[in-house]
Design a protein around this motif. Structure first.
Motif: not given
Length: 634
Positions: A255, A282, A331, A334, A337
């Motif tokens: 990403s 996601s 980053d 994210t 998670n």
């Protein structure tokens, strides 16, 4: 047919369809930036880590996974600890997958590929699979079994599946068969028996993958790469069982935050496709965790290929790569998670076995049974007649007549119709029956529409031909009448001279001659005046073609040349803002020029703008004229 089996294999791995959670390992990349910058994440033990809470710098948030590998961990530690345990499942017909996830520059490609000194997951797994299949074939328990390994290698670039082993195969489809298995029709498959065979195919294919340089990574992956290793186990004695295990090794593109990577032009478009597919990934994970009735696998080519790996029938391992620097904080947060949500997904692996056992007879209606028996008798009588000697030809003919006579006329008629259908449309029906019902209906509809379109085009062509013939006839008639007019007053060569230039001039000449007043003047004077008007109109009509472009002809050569050079230098070295200062160049065209320049290099001539998408020759000519006149005026 494929079925599930629930026995134990020689490796001690159960073949029963039992739940298996997605295993998640987190790898922390070594520190690469300034030594005085504080790290935002650190490991606590072999399974947990903590990261600074961005809401309160004095607090930390802790995460626990199946494995955590710190900065000191090497490639072998990650492979032995997380990937090697799932390889035995492939030898009993079960699927497995390993995919690397994380932001750009976190080390995903290094984890999956590595280098000659530190091989990654892919070369280590392939080498061990080849060794395991050779060892299994040499045991006495499996002496009647053989193993075959094949490989396919594709990339998903801007939502298009590209074949890396055969680059000419572009935009391949993704399908699902009747057993709900994901497959890619037309993809290249290579058989590998040794690790040298694998290297021979994999290394050139890896060079075909799309990479580019950004501000965060010199060789940033611009696509998702998927390597498929298929392990087939075949039994050489009845009932000839076959077990097939698929191993997906996936290197995801990272990403990207375009504000930090500095992406522009084509890099910006690639980044948008990457982020969109990762966002769909996601959504799939959230839908699986929430138990939603619809999982959005079809919203992206990436999630379509990962359908077996997430919530499917594979033993899955995710390696989440993170970076310790403070600049990567959000980053990293994210990625952690997403990894925490992924480890809650439950897959249901099972061994898919194919056998060649005879199929069980199905129940038939009495009438169908009678007709089938009669058709078999008819076939048998025909085959018997071909095997008989010439001396018994009369007897065989009489037997065939008796057999046909014993059948009902309706049955004989149906058999003849069936034979005619099979002979005339056999090939077409076979191709249609081999496709799913929806695709078959769509194909027939498309064929009907194409036939209707062809008929419409034929009618339109016929109408245009008739109109052209009628116009030609009218033109010949008008020409003949004008020739008669000129013969009485003016010589033929004098009257036709101005009509040789263009058809438009001829049309104008006709119009002028028809409206000239003939009363009060003699016929010869009127004809000569008409000729002068025709010549004047012809010169005006052809002036633009013969002297174009007039603005270049009236300009000095040195001014024209210097203006072109200034424009070319600005096109090759100017930023988006500087390019927008040119006449007829907006924001969209400026970004297009910068992107084209990154891919193809500097422009040699201003006219090379024609090769760009959306730039026509007329637009380039108008652009050149406007900017040169602006430069000269300034």
């Amino acid at each position: 047919m494929a079925k599930r089996v629930s026995v134990m294999d020689n490796h001690g791995v159960s073949k029963k369809a039992s739940p298996s959670r997605v295993r998640v390992a987190v790898r922390l990349r070594p520190y690469m930036e300034k030594d005085d910058e504080k790290a935002c994440v650190r490991g606590l033990d072999s399974q947990s880590l903590e990261i600074v809470n961005w809401r309160n710098q004095l607090e930390t948030m802790q995460y626990q996974f199946d494995a955590f590998y710190g900065e000191a961990a090497n490639q072998r530690d990650i492979y032995i600890g997380s990937v090697f345990p799932i390889l035995p499942h492939l030898l009993i017909g079960q699927n497995a997958s390993v995919f690397a996830y994380g932001p750009t520059g976190a080390g995903k490609t290094h984890t999956m590929l590595g280098n000659p000194n530190q091989p990654g997951v892919i070369p280590r797994a392939v080498k061990d699979l080849l060794q395991m299949t050779r060892a299994a074939s040499s045991t006495t328990e499996e002496e009647n079994w053989t193993y075959t390994l094949t490989m396919s290698y594709v990339e998903i670039y801007q939502e298009k599946v590209m074949d890396l082993l055969e680059p000419k195969n572009k935009d391949l489809p993704i399908r699902e068969d009747k057993d709900h298995k994901i497959l890619i029709p037309g993809v290249t498959q290579k058989t590998i028996t040794t690790f040298s065979d694998f290297d021979e195919h994999f290394i050139p294919a890896s060079q075909n993958r799309t990479v580019a340089s950004t501000k965060l990574n010199d060789r940033s992956s611009r696509s998702h790469a998927v390597l498929l290793i298929k392990v087939q186990k075949n039994q050489q004695v009845p009932p000839f069982r076959q077990l097939t295990g698929k191993f997906y090794l996936i290197d995801l593109a990272g990403s990207e935050d375009n504000r930090r990577t500095g992406n522009q032009g084509i890099r910006l478009k690639e980044s948008g496709a990457i982020n969109s597919s990762l966002f769909t990934l996601s959504k799939v994970v959230d839908a699986l965790n929430q138990g939603l009735p619809r999982i959005p696998y079809r919203d992206s080519k990436l999630t379509r290929l990962l359908q077996d790996s997430l919530g499917g029938s594979a033993h899955s391992v995710m390696v989440a790569n993170i970076a310790p620097e403070q600049t990567y904080y959000f980053d990293t947060l994210t990625a952690l998670n997403f990894a925490a949500k992924s480890k809650q997904i439950i897959n249901k692996p099972f061994s898919q076995e194919t056998t060649q056992a005879p199929a069980q007879p199905t129940m038939k209606r009495p009438r169908d049974d009678v007709e089938t028996t009669q058709s078999r008798q008819l076939k048998k009588s025909k085959s018997d007649s071909t095997e008989e000697s010439p001396d018994s030809s009369k007897d065989s003919t009489s037997k065939r007549k008796l057999n046909l006579a014993s059948l009902k006329p309706s049955v004989v008629e149906r058999l003849l119709k069936l034979d005619k259908i099979l002979t005339e449309k056999g090939k077409m029906e076979t191709q249609l029956l081999s496709t799913p019902k929806r695709e078959r209906m769509a194909l027939l509809k498309k064929w009907e529409e194409s036939q209707m379109e062809i008929e419409r085009l034929k009618e339109r062509q016929k109408e245009l031909e008739e109109k052209a013939m009628a116009a030609e006839a009218r033109l010949e008639k008008s020409n003949s009448s004008e020739c008669d007019l000129s013969d009485s007053s003016v010589s033929e060569s004098t009257f036709r001279a101005p009509l040789r230039t263009r058809a438009t001039s001829t049309a104008k000449a006709k119009k002028v001659l028809r409206v000239l007043p003939l009363q009060g003047l003699n016929r010869q004077q009127n004809a000569q005046e008409g000729i002068m008007v025709v010549e004047k109109k012809t010169r005006k009509a052809t002036a633009g073609q013969e002297n174009a472009p007039s603005w270049e002809a009236t300009m000095r050569t040195e001014l024209l040349q210097s203006g072109r050079e200034k424009i070319l230098n600005l096109l090759n070295s100017g930023s988006v803002k500087e390019l927008k200062s040119l006449q007829k160049i907006g924001d969209k065209k400026a970004k297009l020029i910068v992107g084209w320049r990154e891919v193809n290099g500097p422009l040699k001539n201003v006219e090379d703008l024609i090769t760009m998408e959306g730039m026509s020759a007329k637009q380039v000519s108008s652009f050149l004229k406007a900017n040169i006149l602006t430069i000269v005026a300034s």
